[in-house]
Design an enzyme around this catalytic site. Structure first.
Site, PDB file in Angstrom:
ATOM      1  N   TYR A 139       0.397   8.998   6.912  1.00  0.00           N
ATOM      2  CA  TYR A 139      -1.047   9.131   7.116  1.00  0.00           C
ATOM      3  C   TYR A 139      -1.482   8.189   8.222  1.00  0.00           C
ATOM      4  O   TYR A 139      -1.028   7.040   8.261  1.00  0.00           O
ATOM      5  CB  TYR A 139      -1.809   8.658   5.876  1.00  0.00           C
ATOM      6  N   GLU A 177      -6.520   6.599  -1.437  1.00  0.00           N
ATOM      7  CA  GLU A 177      -7.003   5.435  -2.189  1.00  0.00           C
ATOM      8  C   GLU A 177      -7.326   4.266  -1.264  1.00  0.00           C
ATOM      9  O   GLU A 177      -7.124   3.112  -1.603  1.00  0.00           O
ATOM     10  CB  GLU A 177      -6.009   4.993  -3.274  1.00  0.00           C
ATOM     11  N   ASN A 216      -7.023  16.643   4.489  1.00  0.00           N
ATOM     12  CA  ASN A 216      -6.176  16.430   3.319  1.00  0.00           C
ATOM     13  C   ASN A 216      -6.919  16.832   2.062  1.00  0.00           C
ATOM     14  O   ASN A 216      -8.061  16.420   1.868  1.00  0.00           O
ATOM     15  CB  ASN A 216      -5.761  14.962   3.215  1.00  0.00           C
ATOM     16  N   GLU A 217      -6.247  17.646   1.266  1.00  0.00           N
ATOM     17  CA  GLU A 217      -6.776  18.004  -0.056  1.00  0.00           C
ATOM     18  C   GLU A 217      -8.191  18.552   0.048  1.00  0.00           C
ATOM     19  O   GLU A 217      -9.049  18.230  -0.768  1.00  0.00           O
ATOM     20  CB  GLU A 217      -6.749  16.786  -0.992  1.00  0.00           C
ATOM     21  N   GLU A 259       2.829  16.391  -1.220  1.00  0.00           N
ATOM     22  CA  GLU A 259       2.759  15.176  -2.037  1.00  0.00           C
ATOM     23  C   GLU A 259       3.285  15.519  -3.416  1.00  0.00           C
ATOM     24  O   GLU A 259       2.739  16.377  -4.107  1.00  0.00           O
ATOM     25  CB  GLU A 259       1.312  14.672  -2.186  1.00  0.00           C
ATOM     26  N   TYR A 272       2.503   1.035  -6.079  1.00  0.00           N
ATOM     27  CA  TYR A 272       2.584   2.431  -6.511  1.00  0.00           C
ATOM     28  C   TYR A 272       3.759   2.671  -7.457  1.00  0.00           C
ATOM     29  O   TYR A 272       4.128   3.807  -7.728  1.00  0.00           O
ATOM     30  CB  TYR A 272       2.688   3.361  -5.279  1.00  0.00           C
TER      31      TYR A 272
END
Ligand SMILES: *[C@@H]1O[C@H](CO)[C@@H](O)[C@H](O)[C@H]1NC(C)=O
Ligand SMILES: *[C@@H]1O[C@H](CO)[C@@H](O)[C@H](O)[C@H]1NC(C)=O
Length: 994
Positions: free
Chosen positions: A88, A135, A193-194, A297, A362
């Site tokens: 990203y 996030e 994205n999304e 993802e 993560y």
């Protein structure tokens, strides 16, 4: 709705006619129309004419802003069998204001990560934005777009279009430069994205969003980006942007789905109680049947939210998760997937959202400290398999069924290559979460030997709880074929024209494999635990996996049998940097913690890597090579009876305990750091907050507008000073700094109260009494509000304001505020520290004046340690320096541990060489451990350590700060590079920001 139903039923007719058949010619091969270097069809992505299983992992350069460290991480990724990374970008990281784009300073020049990917041999999926989510603060939007002045964002509003275009121009220029067709590693690129949705709920097109997607695509193509553009659907239901599903405008070349089956958060409650679907094959058959089944993802781990468990949630998503769910991807006929995250890194400075704090570990396979451990090793087992299983790139699928297993509640999904008939039986218990141990045999169909129930001779196949195994049939390696193997294939190498096949099993389990056509030679050279059986023309070995490696020599190939414990430290480096790995370029290595590279040179095999302990290095090299070299040092080498080279790697001279003993933090200096609370404080250079209107859709409760973003301050602590003259007994304040943020207030230097923060709300409202403060009898009183900032919300909530929403005096004589001033990060949007950037710091007095920077002169400060702390409601700053002398040849993972007495209510920020690398808020939890990477830390040199300490009670606060050594490795990678360019020091320019 009617249109949607009609189209859906037409589509179903089409799907019924194609599903379940194996006529290859009916699946069209697509390309972008601009190049055929990358093609795709129902089965897989075809790169340079070669069908490829794209096995990729996510890494964000802006979460590890030290280009030198990228090589360490990419070498680890390659070593685990991946052939790709996904990256990203972050618009806010590059665009401090609406006139500046920085793609050159420090990590803002991310081209090195593309160059290293190319050198190491990894494809890249570029996910440039403009929106990424991730996030991170505002989901990556440039923070100046969060005011509302650019519209609601993510649509075709000309203000928003004008805002993102220069950024995407540059992203696409870089993408084009580094795409495959120009010799670079980038094979796919994602826009947005999304994003949901192409259509409204009545089936009509959502034109503002569709036009936005068209604009983004046109921008990419206008910059000669010729590779496929992908999409990443947020869930199973949006079904947008696929050319195969309700075709319409704005679609991308390849559809993808993202999925987090075991919850994207370490706080499981955030995902609700329902079990997430993992029926990917059905989904792709419906939404993108003529395209490869692609997960841009897939769960690599979970982020740890504010208040989540200390240390994250590695147990929930550890080795069992890897075993079950990564194999499940293959079972669902997925041939392209990207683990999010493979390396998480850190939300340093203001990168955090109000979702997560500093750590973005993560619970990923590579830890934020860069350490690799069991999860990485378990991931490597499947990564090396995907790389070796050439027939997996084209399979038809028979859904999971218990009919193929001899034990109830056990079954397999069967994948079969329609060209070679190679079979892959992905076995597991029916309940993917079952924890029982089961033994079973499998009914398999082979092309070469007919139907079999395997193992034929030996003990059954075992599954221990949440575990999956891929049992292969008609598995080709070199000129040989395994009829089947109940031990899993690890990797395949060809040396001296002969294959070496590595199989692995959990220690002590039973395996059986059958060699098509048998073998005249059947020599057990090392280890046994088994017996041979002749079955027709085939030769079967049935065995119990020993705790040591077994080596078997057959006619023209060797087989290595490895227990899982040794398979973890088994490596398969390649001799070329082609991400598509052929067995001729693979050389097997056993033993070390990490193997980074291998080269053949004269009679020497040069291996590089890392060890934490003594190890035996074993290399299965061609016979002409006689000596081993480890990190440049030639080793006493001997040749084993089965032809490998072996040498001892002695225990490294430095260990973690020794290094730990040498580290101290002392000599702390101290200064109070809240002069702003004084009514006499000169804030004449501050921004006057006098706006009576705001472009923000959320209107303030009182005027003037006290939204920090409206005045150019977007990140970190912000300070507001409100003046009034006359009588007042208190104030009603509503302050919004984001979830888990907090705020405190002072009247004329007297502390009057705090909102300590909660995880369930972005704002806090308090009625504060002036009872314990002293009002001036004549002249101006000053109310000072210090607001912590936990970042901007994501998606359309990015516009939610940060700052004071409402401020009213409680006064019988209608006294009102007469003037407000505001301070945020030094220089606001002007980027006075282009290396660390505007994202790096906030508006604390210490930050504005650069007390956190190396080179600031604290010689006149008092001596006091943060563990002595402060004894009233105020803010202070502590500084010290600490020298590290990690010897050359060692890599280290270091962190700081912050602790405070139980019941503390405080906000502390840790600064290392000018970078804010830790936010500690014990009343919220969870994070006390803050790893800091080399380059931010000088492992051979001096380090400036700072700590801001803000007590949110009148009683004061203390914080204990300690070094902690997480790992010490003798390493080929040097963390001691000169990082001075990343650490600009204090300059007198800072004085103007008081
Ligand atoms: C395969 O599909 C193509 C296109 O639908 C068709 O022309 C061809 O006859 C089919 N072949 C077989 C063997 O069914
Ligand atoms: C850039 O930002 C400034 C300050 O907020 C504003 O006045 C100006 O209109 C913006 N320019 C563009 C092109 O958006």
């Amino acid at each position: 709705m009617r249109l949607l139903v009609l189209l859906a039923s037409l589509l179903n007719v089409f799907l019924l006619s194609v599903r379940g058949q194996t006529n290859l010619t009916q699946w069209p091969v697509h390309n972008t129309g601009f190049t055929d270097a990358i093609q795709w069809d129902h089965y897989s992505i075809i790169i340079g004419g070669v069908r490829t299983f794209l096995w990729s992992g996510e890494i964000h350069y802006w979460r590890i802003p030290v280009p030198e460290v990228w090589r360490d991480l990419l070498e680890k990724i390659k070593a685990a069998g991946f052939n790709g990374i996904s990256v990203y970008a972050h618009w806010a990281f590059h665009a401090p204001n609406n006139k500046t784009l920085d793609f050159t300073s420090g990590a803002r020049n991310f081209e090195p990560i593309l160059d290293i990917a190319k050198e190491v041999g990894l494809f890249v999926t570029m996910r440039g934005g403009p929106y990424v989510n991730a996030e991170t603060t505002a989901g990556g939007f440039a923070l100046w777009t969060t005011t509302g002045a650019y519209g609601p964002l993510r649509n075709n509003d000309p203000r928003y279009t004008a805002a993102w275009t220069p950024f995407m121009d540059e992203i696409n220029r870089i993408t084009a430069k580094h795409q495959l067709t120009n010799g670079g590693p980038i094979v796919l690129t994602q826009i947005e994205n999304e994003i949901c949705c192409q259509r409204n709920s009545d089936g009509s097109l959502d034109t503002p969003v569709v036009d936005y997607m068209i604009d983004l695509q046109e921008n990419a193509r206008a910059h000669d980006v010729v590779i496929p553009i992908i999409t990443n659907a947020p869930n199973f239901n949006t079904r947008s942007w696929s050319t195969d599903y309700l075709p319409g405008p704005g679609e991308q070349d390849i559809y993808g789905l993202d999925s987090y089956p075991l919850c994207w958060s370490c706080n499981l409650a955030e995902c609700g109680s329902g079990s997430a679907s993992t029926a990917y094959a059905d989904h792709f058959d419906l939404v993108s049947p003529t395209q490869p089944s692609f997960l841009p993802e897939f769960q690599g781990g979970s982020y740890n939210p504010w208040g989540g468990p200390q240390g994250g949630c590695p147990d929930n998503i550890g080795t069992n998760f890897v075993s079950m769910y990564y194999r499940h991807l293959a079972a669902e006929r997925v041939t392209a997937a990207n683990l999010y995250m493979l390396f998480g890194g850190q939300n340093w400075g203001g990168l955090a959202t109000n979702l997560v704090s500093t750590s973005y570990d993560y619970s990923a396979p590579i830890q934020e400290s860069r350490i690799i451990a069991d999860k990485f090793y378990e991931t490597k087992l499947i990564g090396l398999f995907f790389r070796a299983a050439q027939d997996l790139v084209m399979t038809d699928r028979t859904p999971f069924s218990t009919a193929v297993a001899t034990t109830p509640n056990v079954g397999a999904t069967v994948l079969r290559n329609p060209e070679t008939q190679a079979g892959f039986y992905v076995a597991r218990q029916s309940d993917m979460k079952a924890t029982t141990t089961v033994d079973f045999k499998l009914n398999i169909a082979t092309k070469t030997t007919g139907n079999l129930t395997v193992p034929v001779f030996g003990n059954a196949i075992r599954l221990v709880g949440v575990q999956s195994k891929i049992i292969v049939s008609d598995f080709r390696f070199g000129n040989n074929t395994l009829v089947y193997s109940t031990a899993e294939v690890l990797s395949h190498s060809v040396v001296d024209g002969q294959s070496i096949l590595a199989l692995w099993l959990p220690d002590g389990e039973f395996g059986e494999f059958s060699i098509l056509g048998g073998s005249k030679k059947r020599e057990v050279i090392s280890g046994t635990g088994g017996g041979f059986h002749q079955v027709g023309d085939n030769l079967v070995l049935s065995y119990k996996q020993q705790t040591t490696q077994s080596v078997l020599q057959f006619d023209n190939f060797r087989v290595l049998l490895l227990p899982r414990s040794l398979a973890y430290t088994f490596w398969a480096p390649t001799l070329t940097n082609d991400p598509i790995v052929t067995p001729e370029t693979v050389v097997f290595v056993n033993g070390p913690y990490l193997v980074r590279s291998l080269a053949l040179n004269g009679s020497l095999v040069a291996v590089t890597g890392d060890i934490a302990n003594a190890a035996t290095l074993e290399v299965f090299a061609p016979t002409t090579y006689t000596s081993l070299q480890w990190n440049g040092k030639t080793l006493a080498t001997h040749k084993t009876s089965y032809g490998s080279l072996k040498a001892s790697l002695p225990k490294p001279g430095l260990d973690a305990a020794t290094l730990q003993k040498s580290l101290t933090l002392s000599g702390w200096k101290f200064s109070v750091a809240l002069p702003e609370a004084d009514a006499e404080y000169d804030d004449s250079k501050w921004v006057i907050a006098d706006h009576l209107t705001t472009p923000n859709p959320t209107q303030p409760l009182t005027l003037p507008v006290l939204y920090a973003d409206d005045y150019g301050f977007h990140t970190g602590v912000q300070i507001f000073r409100g003046r009034f003259a006359g009588e007042a007994t208190g104030a009603n304040l509503t302050v919004q700094g984001g979830t888990a943020s907090g705020w405190s207030a002072w009247l004329n230097s007297d502390y009057i109260g705090s909102f300590p923060g909660i995880v369930s709300a972005a704002s806090g409202a308090l009625a504060l009494s002036f009872e314990n403060a002293t009002l001036v009898s004549s002249g101006e009183n000053v109310l000072t509000v210090v607001m912590d900032h936990s970042g901007h919300d994501q998606r359309d909530a990015a516009l939610n304001p940060r700052g004071i929403l409402g401020a009213t005096l409680l006064s019988t004589s209608n006294t009102t505020f007469t003037k407000w001033t505001i301070a945020g990060n030094a220089g606001g949007e002007s980027n006075i520290d282009p290396i660390r950037g505007v994202i790096a710091e906030g508006g604390l007095h210490a930050e504005r004046l650069g007390w956190h920077l190396p080179g600031f002169d604290d010689s006149l400060w008092a001596t006091r340690s943060p563990s002595d702390g402060i004894d009233n409601g105020t803010i202070a700053f502590f500084r010290t320096t600490s020298r590290l002398d990690v010897p050359i040849g060692y890599d280290v993972s270091l962190e700081f541990i912050l602790n405070s007495p139980p019941g503390s209510v405080l906000r502390a920020q840790l600064y290392v060489n000018g970078y804010q690398y830790g936010k500690f808020v014990p009343q919220i939890g969870h994070q006390i451990a803050f790893p800091v990477p080399p380059g931010i830390l000088n492992v051979r040199g001096e380090n400036t350590i700072g700590l801001s300490l803000w007590s949110q009670t009148a009683e004061g606060a203390q914080v204990d700060v300690q070094w902690n050594v997480l790992g010490v490795y003798e390493s080929a990678w040097d963390p001691g590079f000169d990082a001075s360019a990343l650490q600009p020091g204090w300059t007198a320019e800072r004085l103007q920001f008081a």
